[in-house]
Design a protein around this motif. Sequence first.
Motif, PDB file in Angstrom:
ATOM      1  N   MET A  64      68.251  11.655   3.113  1.00 18.87           N
ATOM      2  CA  MET A  64      68.935  12.389   4.166  1.00 18.87           C
ATOM      3  C   MET A  64      67.887  13.224   4.914  1.00 18.87           C
ATOM      4  O   MET A  64      67.109  13.936   4.292  1.00 18.87           O
ATOM      5  CB  MET A  64      70.003  13.299   3.537  1.00 18.87           C
ATOM      6  CG  MET A  64      70.615  14.287   4.475  1.00 18.87           C
ATOM      7  SD  MET A  64      71.803  15.425   3.733  1.00 18.87           S
ATOM      8  CE  MET A  64      72.932  14.327   2.937  1.00 18.87           C
ATOM      9  N   PRO A  65      67.896  13.158   6.239  1.00 18.51           N
ATOM     10  CA  PRO A  65      66.949  13.944   7.021  1.00 18.51           C
ATOM     11  C   PRO A  65      67.163  15.442   6.787  1.00 18.51           C
ATOM     12  O   PRO A  65      68.303  15.896   6.605  1.00 18.51           O
ATOM     13  CB  PRO A  65      67.260  13.574   8.468  1.00 18.51           C
ATOM     14  CG  PRO A  65      68.108  12.364   8.408  1.00 18.51           C
ATOM     15  CD  PRO A  65      68.748  12.314   7.064  1.00 18.51           C
ATOM     16  N   PHE A  66      66.063  16.188   6.793  1.00 19.46           N
ATOM     17  CA  PHE A  66      66.147  17.612   6.499  1.00 19.46           C
ATOM     18  C   PHE A  66      67.121  18.366   7.405  1.00 19.46           C
ATOM     19  O   PHE A  66      67.879  19.203   6.907  1.00 19.46           O
ATOM     20  CB  PHE A  66      64.763  18.279   6.535  1.00 19.46           C
ATOM     21  CG  PHE A  66      64.843  19.737   6.211  1.00 19.46           C
ATOM     22  CD1 PHE A  66      65.031  20.147   4.898  1.00 19.46           C
ATOM     23  CD2 PHE A  66      64.786  20.698   7.208  1.00 19.46           C
ATOM     24  CE1 PHE A  66      65.140  21.493   4.585  1.00 19.46           C
ATOM     25  CE2 PHE A  66      64.898  22.042   6.909  1.00 19.46           C
ATOM     26  CZ  PHE A  66      65.069  22.442   5.599  1.00 19.46           C
ATOM     27  N   PRO A  67      67.142  18.129   8.723  1.00 18.33           N
ATOM     28  CA  PRO A  67      68.111  18.883   9.553  1.00 18.33           C
ATOM     29  C   PRO A  67      69.561  18.675   9.114  1.00 18.33           C
ATOM     30  O   PRO A  67      70.347  19.629   9.096  1.00 18.33           O
ATOM     31  CB  PRO A  67      67.872  18.334  10.963  1.00 18.33           C
ATOM     32  CG  PRO A  67      66.454  17.868  10.939  1.00 18.33           C
ATOM     33  CD  PRO A  67      66.249  17.319   9.546  1.00 18.33           C
ATOM     34  N   ARG A  68      69.929  17.460   8.722  1.00 19.98           N
ATOM     35  CA  ARG A  68      71.301  17.218   8.255  1.00 19.98           C
ATOM     36  C   ARG A  68      71.533  17.897   6.908  1.00 19.98           C
ATOM     37  O   ARG A  68      72.599  18.471   6.666  1.00 19.98           O
ATOM     38  CB  ARG A  68      71.577  15.719   8.138  1.00 19.98           C
ATOM     39  CG  ARG A  68      73.009  15.460   7.707  1.00 19.98           C
ATOM     40  CD  ARG A  68      73.430  14.017   7.847  1.00 19.98           C
ATOM     41  NE  ARG A  68      74.832  13.896   7.508  1.00 19.98           N
ATOM     42  CZ  ARG A  68      75.287  13.100   6.548  1.00 19.98           C
ATOM     43  NH1 ARG A  68      74.484  12.306   5.886  1.00 19.98           N
ATOM     44  NH2 ARG A  68      76.582  13.051   6.282  1.00 19.98           N
ATOM     45  N   PHE A  69      70.527  17.841   6.040  1.00 15.01           N
ATOM     46  CA  PHE A  69      70.620  18.503   4.739  1.00 15.01           C
ATOM     47  C   PHE A  69      70.832  20.005   4.932  1.00 15.01           C
ATOM     48  O   PHE A  69      71.728  20.605   4.334  1.00 15.01           O
ATOM     49  CB  PHE A  69      69.348  18.233   3.927  1.00 15.01           C
ATOM     50  CG  PHE A  69      69.332  18.929   2.605  1.00 15.01           C
ATOM     51  CD1 PHE A  69      69.886  18.333   1.489  1.00 15.01           C
ATOM     52  CD2 PHE A  69      68.773  20.196   2.478  1.00 15.01           C
ATOM     53  CE1 PHE A  69      69.887  18.972   0.256  1.00 15.01           C
ATOM     54  CE2 PHE A  69      68.763  20.847   1.248  1.00 15.01           C
ATOM     55  CZ  PHE A  69      69.323  20.227   0.144  1.00 15.01           C
ATOM     56  N   ALA A  70      70.001  20.616   5.787  1.00 12.21           N
ATOM     57  CA  ALA A  70      70.097  22.058   6.020  1.00 12.21           C
ATOM     58  C   ALA A  70      71.438  22.427   6.647  1.00 12.21           C
ATOM     59  O   ALA A  70      72.072  23.412   6.246  1.00 12.21           O
ATOM     60  CB  ALA A  70      68.945  22.524   6.908  1.00 12.21           C
ATOM     61  N   ALA A  71      71.885  21.640   7.605  1.00  7.17           N
ATOM     62  CA  ALA A  71      73.170  21.918   8.244  1.00  7.17           C
ATOM     63  C   ALA A  71      74.315  21.823   7.232  1.00  7.17           C
ATOM     64  O   ALA A  71      75.233  22.650   7.246  1.00  7.17           O
ATOM     65  CB  ALA A  71      73.400  20.955   9.409  1.00  7.17           C
ATOM     66  N   SER A  72      74.257  20.841   6.353  1.00  4.32           N
ATOM     67  CA  SER A  72      75.314  20.690   5.338  1.00  4.32           C
ATOM     68  C   SER A  72      75.277  21.831   4.333  1.00  4.32           C
ATOM     69  O   SER A  72      76.337  22.318   3.907  1.00  4.32           O
ATOM     70  CB  SER A  72      75.160  19.350   4.625  1.00  4.32           C
ATOM     71  OG  SER A  72      75.427  18.288   5.513  1.00  4.32           O
ATOM     72  N   ALA A  73      74.097  22.279   3.960  1.00  2.00           N
ATOM     73  CA  ALA A  73      73.980  23.400   3.021  1.00  2.00           C
ATOM     74  C   ALA A  73      74.544  24.675   3.645  1.00  2.00           C
ATOM     75  O   ALA A  73      75.282  25.425   2.991  1.00  2.00           O
ATOM     76  CB  ALA A  73      72.521  23.591   2.603  1.00  2.00           C
ATOM     77  N   VAL A  74      74.208  24.908   4.908  1.00  2.00           N
ATOM     78  CA  VAL A  74      74.727  26.090   5.604  1.00  2.00           C
ATOM     79  C   VAL A  74      76.247  25.988   5.735  1.00  2.00           C
ATOM     80  O   VAL A  74      76.968  26.957   5.473  1.00  2.00           O
ATOM     81  CB  VAL A  74      74.059  26.258   6.986  1.00  2.00           C
ATOM     82  CG1 VAL A  74      74.777  27.298   7.832  1.00  2.00           C
ATOM     83  CG2 VAL A  74      72.591  26.632   6.808  1.00  2.00           C
ATOM     84  N   ARG A  75      76.738  24.835   6.124  1.00  2.00           N
ATOM     85  CA  ARG A  75      78.189  24.644   6.272  1.00  2.00           C
ATOM     86  C   ARG A  75      78.896  24.897   4.945  1.00  2.00           C
ATOM     87  O   ARG A  75      79.933  25.568   4.894  1.00  2.00           O
ATOM     88  CB  ARG A  75      78.482  23.228   6.777  1.00  2.00           C
ATOM     89  CG  ARG A  75      79.946  22.856   6.859  1.00  2.00           C
ATOM     90  CD  ARG A  75      80.623  23.545   8.037  1.00  2.00           C
ATOM     91  NE  ARG A  75      82.031  23.312   8.096  1.00  2.00           N
ATOM     92  CZ  ARG A  75      82.614  22.339   8.797  1.00  2.00           C
ATOM     93  NH1 ARG A  75      81.884  21.504   9.497  1.00  2.00           N
ATOM     94  NH2 ARG A  75      83.919  22.231   8.805  1.00  2.00           N
ATOM     95  N   ALA A  76      78.352  24.362   3.863  1.00  2.00           N
ATOM     96  CA  ALA A  76      78.954  24.571   2.543  1.00  2.00           C
ATOM     97  C   ALA A  76      78.976  26.059   2.191  1.00  2.00           C
ATOM     98  O   ALA A  76      79.987  26.578   1.704  1.00  2.00           O
ATOM     99  CB  ALA A  76      78.212  23.770   1.481  1.00  2.00           C
ATOM    100  N   GLY A  77      77.875  26.749   2.440  1.00  2.00           N
ATOM    101  CA  GLY A  77      77.820  28.181   2.164  1.00  2.00           C
ATOM    102  C   GLY A  77      78.842  28.960   2.971  1.00  2.00           C
ATOM    103  O   GLY A  77      79.514  29.859   2.447  1.00  2.00           O
ATOM    104  N   LEU A  78      78.980  28.617   4.246  1.00  4.60           N
ATOM    105  CA  LEU A  78      79.959  29.299   5.098  1.00  4.60           C
ATOM    106  C   LEU A  78      81.394  29.008   4.656  1.00  4.60           C
ATOM    107  O   LEU A  78      82.241  29.908   4.647  1.00  4.60           O
ATOM    108  CB  LEU A  78      79.760  28.891   6.557  1.00  4.60           C
ATOM    109  CG  LEU A  78      78.490  29.410   7.213  1.00  4.60           C
ATOM    110  CD1 LEU A  78      78.311  28.791   8.598  1.00  4.60           C
ATOM    111  CD2 LEU A  78      78.493  30.933   7.292  1.00  4.60           C
ATOM    112  N   GLU A  79      81.662  27.762   4.298  1.00  3.54           N
ATOM    113  CA  GLU A  79      83.011  27.420   3.822  1.00  3.54           C
ATOM    114  C   GLU A  79      83.324  28.157   2.512  1.00  3.54           C
ATOM    115  O   GLU A  79      84.446  28.628   2.311  1.00  3.54           O
ATOM    116  CB  GLU A  79      83.165  25.910   3.644  1.00  3.54           C
ATOM    117  CG  GLU A  79      83.146  25.122   4.934  1.00  3.54           C
ATOM    118  CD  GLU A  79      84.336  25.366   5.861  1.00  3.54           C
ATOM    119  OE1 GLU A  79      85.289  26.081   5.495  1.00  3.54           O
ATOM    120  OE2 GLU A  79      84.297  24.832   6.983  1.00  3.54           O
ATOM    121  N   LEU A  80      82.345  28.255   1.624  1.00  2.00           N
ATOM    122  CA  LEU A  80      82.552  28.990   0.372  1.00  2.00           C
ATOM    123  C   LEU A  80      82.794  30.470   0.637  1.00  2.00           C
ATOM    124  O   LEU A  80      83.662  31.091  -0.001  1.00  2.00           O
ATOM    125  CB  LEU A  80      81.359  28.794  -0.567  1.00  2.00           C
ATOM    126  CG  LEU A  80      81.265  27.419  -1.210  1.00  2.00           C
ATOM    127  CD1 LEU A  80      79.873  27.189  -1.780  1.00  2.00           C
ATOM    128  CD2 LEU A  80      82.326  27.248  -2.292  1.00  2.00           C
TER     129      LEU A  80
END
Length: 146
Positions: free
Chosen positions: A1-17
């Motif tokens: 997975m490209p880093f920008p998508r990885f970072a965006a998903s990690a941020v999204r997960a953190g915000l949803e949590l």
Amino acid sequence: MPFPRFAASAVRAGLELARARLFLHSTRPEEVFRRNAQSARAGAAAAPDSSPEEADSHYRHVAAFISAMAMRVPWRADCLVQAMAAQRWLMRKGLPSEIVVGAAKHPDGRFEAHAWLLRGEAVLLGGDIDRFEPLLDSAQAALRQP
């Protein structure tokens, strides 16, 4: 997975949590059933713009990121918080899921509650649920609604 998508998903997960954790304090039991119904409606109304394989991939992606980030956020992100966070993320993509809350009794008499997230019959989040019995399912809750 490209880093920008990885970072965006990690941020999204953190915000949803974070959102789920804040929302948890004002959540009443019937709210879980309302969210389940809303998720089912969102899934039924969504135009199938992706293949079943893409949908499967998205379910796995969301579950993996929510689970991984739950261990890394500086607040308690236990089972119900994770289920609520993942359900909201999936719902925004038009993918239905169902939160189930159950209980188990230990041999020594202690009571334990647990929440998990389902996609149909498949457990997305919540691990091994074999020893837990649902406290009330969505179908039963719908019958109790006025």
